[in-house]
Design an enzyme around this catalytic site. Structure first.
Site, mmCIF file in Angstrom:
data_model
loop_
_atom_site.group_PDB
_atom_site.id
_atom_site.type_symbol
_atom_site.label_atom_id
_atom_site.label_comp_id
_atom_site.label_asym_id
_atom_site.label_seq_id
_atom_site.Cartn_x
_atom_site.Cartn_y
_atom_site.Cartn_z
ATOM 1 N NE ARG A 106 31.780 -16.504 -17.279
ATOM 2 C CZ ARG A 106 31.866 -15.837 -16.132
ATOM 3 N NH1 ARG A 106 32.411 -14.639 -16.114
ATOM 4 N NH2 ARG A 106 31.416 -16.364 -15.007
ATOM 5 C CE1 TYR A 166 35.023 -20.950 -11.180
ATOM 6 C CE2 TYR A 166 36.895 -21.246 -12.660
ATOM 7 C CZ TYR A 166 36.256 -20.534 -11.658
ATOM 8 O OH TYR A 166 36.842 -19.409 -11.143
ATOM 9 N NE ARG A 182 50.550 -36.389 -16.166
ATOM 10 C CZ ARG A 182 51.666 -35.947 -16.757
ATOM 11 N NH1 ARG A 182 52.409 -36.778 -17.487
ATOM 12 N NH2 ARG A 182 52.048 -34.681 -16.602
ATOM 13 C CE LYS A 217 33.836 -18.558 -13.467
ATOM 14 N NZ LYS A 217 34.656 -17.490 -12.834
ATOM 15 C CD GLU A 233 40.591 -10.787 -14.148
ATOM 16 O OE1 GLU A 233 39.373 -10.630 -14.327
ATOM 17 O OE2 GLU A 233 41.250 -11.670 -14.718
#
Length: 287
Positions: free
Chosen positions: A52, A33, A101, A151, A183
């Site tokens: 990114r 995301y 799945r 990310k 962070e």
């Protein structure tokens, strides 16, 4: 109020938006995301977020279902349709739905990636109350997976950190691994000593923040010293100032770390100036 969102090629009211229960983003957090800020109806640091996103997708062997031109057009269309002056555009790309799945990745030739975008209005994005008072953070063990530079939507541990901070009467957390701060729960972390800004260097241990990169560029041009190294919670508590950066927070002063005041316990001049500098310059470059 109903928002217009984008789901797999369609603009829809959010009340009509649907994805498959077999989508791998839903079942396995197999998705990446980005969040892009909007000020005065324009996108901030968009090129960095786009770059990114491409890197995250490449690291996971995931295809982008739209072109660069289409992606920018979708962002702008959603901002326009939803009348977003100040706010955020959230983008998520998943590995799609193979109709069942399985741990094994589906064949991208037959299972296209899924894509979702939506907006969030944040009227005081540039001048939130917290920017004047600063935020308080706690220390929290960093038990996330080892590829934080990608990310992904695997955000359970950061959510748990946020909830632990809230329970402690604080706003956020500094993740700590092997005695060093990595962070914030959704941000990059910094301390200030004199004219020197100290922050952890880029690696797989932290997200390569877009706001981080832009701010450090502006800070260097403004003659601040930049030192990229890890620091401890004790160093943060003894620093002149501390702050975090992120797409939705810009530069946010940290006035308390794990129960100890940082500096005077109020937002300091460096973080305050850096926030002003970032917003001023980012708005000039917004598209």
């Amino acid at each position: 109020m109903t928002r217009i969102v984008y789901v797999n090629g369609e603009y829809l009211p959010d009340t009509e938006a649907k994805i498959s229960i077999f989508d791998r983003g839903f079942l396995m957090a197999d998705a990446v995301y980005e969040v892009t800020s909007v000020l005065d109806g324009k996108l901030l640091d968009y090129a960095g977020h786009e770059s990114r996103l491409a890197r995250s997708l490449d690291e996971l062997g995931m295809a982008n279902p739209v072109t660069k031109e289409e992606l920018l057009a979708i962002h702008r269309e959603l901002v326009s349709r939803n009348g977003v002056g100040n706010g955020l555009v959230y983008l998520q790309i998943t590995r799609g739905s193979a109709g069942d799945r399985s741990f094994v990745f589906p064949d991208p030739a037959t299972t296209p990636s899924g894509i979702v975008l939506f907006t969030q209005k944040v009227d005081d994005l540039d001048f939130p109350p917290a920017a004047k008072t600063g935020i308080k953070v706690i220390a929290f063990d960093d038990l996330r997976w080892g590829r934080r530079d990608i990310k992904t939507v695997q955000l359970l541990w950061p959510s748990m950190a946020k909830m632990a901070a809230k329970k402690a009467g604080c706003d956020d957390a500094f993740f700590v691994q092997d005695g060093m701060v990595t962070e914030g729960s959704a941000s990059n972390a910094y301390i200030v000593k004199g004219n020197r800004i100290i922050t952890r260097p880029l690696s797989n241990d932290i997200l390569h923040g877009i706001t981080r990169a832009t701010l450090l560029k502006y800070a260097a041009e403004a003659q601040f010293e930049i030192e990229e190294r890890a620091f401890t919670i004790a160093e943060a508590q003894a620093a002149d100032e501390a702050f975090v950066t992120g797409a939705s927070t810009f530069v946010m002063p940290v006035v308390e770390v794990d129960g100890a005041k940082v500096g005077s316990g109020t937002p300091g001049p460096v973080a305050t100036r850096l926030r002003e500098l970032y917003i001023e310059e980012a708005k000039k470059a917004a598209i």
